[in-house]
Design an enzyme around this catalytic site. Structure first.
Site, PDB file in Angstrom:
ATOM      1  CB  CYS A  72      -3.003   3.939  -5.494  1.00 39.88           C
ATOM      2  SG  CYS A  72      -4.298   3.087  -4.579  1.00 39.88           S
ATOM      3  CB  CYS A 121      -0.860  -0.036   1.268  1.00 37.40           C
ATOM      4  SG  CYS A 121      -1.890   1.424   1.488  1.00 37.40           S
TER       5      CYS A 121
HETATM    6  N1  DGL Z   1      -3.835   0.533  -1.984  1.00 33.20           N
HETATM    7  C1  DGL Z   1      -3.676   1.763  -1.259  1.00 33.20           C
HETATM    8  C2  DGL Z   1      -2.460   2.515  -1.775  1.00 33.20           C
HETATM    9  O1  DGL Z   1      -1.641   1.926  -2.457  1.00 33.20           O
HETATM   10  C3  DGL Z   1      -4.981   2.469  -1.282  1.00 33.20           C
HETATM   11  C4  DGL Z   1      -5.022   3.706  -0.512  1.00 33.20           C
HETATM   12  C5  DGL Z   1      -6.264   3.993   0.260  1.00 33.20           C
HETATM   13  O2  DGL Z   1      -6.722   3.132   0.997  1.00 33.20           O
HETATM   14  O3  DGL Z   1      -6.711   5.127   0.162  1.00 33.20           O
HETATM   15  O4  DGL Z   1      -2.235   3.660  -1.502  1.00 33.20           O
END
Ligand code: DGL
Length: 260
Positions: A179, A69
């Site tokens: 993301c 993430c």
């Molecule tokens: N998968 C997360 C990232 O890479 C999502 C972010 C979120 O939850 O806003 O930032």
């Protein structure tokens, strides 16, 4: 065992690369879907969640943890490294390869608010800002859409136009997917960006880094087909759907709801 976590299902885009590279390893994946999105949340909240999930993964036997993430990497990886002795592999804002390969001199980066505020991104941006024009755009609504399992259609395309059009109009020839949820929208993005724009997914490079870090601890396991356990703090349905799109032999019983 390799522990992986994300605010939700997005980290599966990293797990896909990990199992391609290291199919013989065991994995435990935690989706914090009950608290998704992390993007607009405070650094304190993200540190609290990342710590609780880290402790869960260590108890399950994780030897390394992949913070799949970008937002949690930006907000919490420095804290995690300072407080736990296990090795962490985080997401890299792939601005560097995009800036180095860009011919138009314009690069777009799509990420969350939390990622753009992070020191890692700001430092990388400062390093390349003299060489290329960087257009940073928050992917409003995209994480929420992937969390619902909506990966295509008019609604997704409208959201994508909103964040990609300014980059494309400025002549971006590389768009960084900052993301881990966004690679699931790749087909819809491709429709909007056309064939000539490179969509940069940092997940393969992160998987290679995880392999390097693990191989410094012990040899990579190649002798058996690895096991995988999936946990979600929210609804497991979309986690099941997307994980089984990647590997359809995973039984439904491997997915569990959990309170962390
Ligand atoms: N998968 C997360 C990232 O890479 C999502 C972010 C979120 O939850 O806003 O930032």
């Amino acid at each position: 065992m390799i522990g992986i976590f994300d605010s939700g299902v997005g980290g599966l885009s990293v797990w896909r690369e990990l199992i391609t590279l290291m199919p013989g390893e065991d994995y435990v994946y935690v989706s914090d879907s009950g608290n998704c999105p992390y993007g607009p949340k405070s650094a304190d909240f993200i540190i609290e969640r990342a710590s609780a999930i880290t402790e869960f993964l260590i108890k399950r036997g994780a030897e390394i943890i992949v913070v799949a993430c970008n937002t949690a990497t930006a907000g919490a990886i420095a804290y995690l490294r300072a407080h736990y002795s296990i090795s962490f592999v985080g997401m890299e804002p792939a601005l560097k390869p995009a800036a180095l390969c860009s011919k138009s001199g314009v690069v777009g980066v799509l990420a969350t608010k939390g990622t753009f505020k992070g020191k890692l991104y700001l430092d990388t941006l400062a390093r390349f800002a003299n060489e290329v024009q960087v257009i940073s755009q928050v992917g409003e609504g995209l994480v929420e859409s992937v969390e619902k399992g909506i990966l295509e259609g008019l609604q997704v395309e409208t959201l994508l136009h909103h964040c990609m059009d300014p980059m494309l109009e400025a002549g971006a020839d590389h768009i960084v997917l900052g993301c881990t949820h966004y690679p699931f929208l790749m087909e819809s993005m491709r429709k909007i960006a056309g064939d000539k724009v490179v969509l940069v997914n940092p997940a393969p490079a992160v998987a290679r880094q995880a392999q390097k870090v693990l191989s410094q601890i012990r040899p990579i396991n190649n002798n058996h087909i690895g096991n995988i356990e999936f946990y979600s703090t929210g609804d497991v349905k979309v986690l099941q759907l997307l994980a089984r799109k990647i590997n359809d032999s995973i039984p439904l019983s491997d997915f569990q709801n959990i309170i962390i």
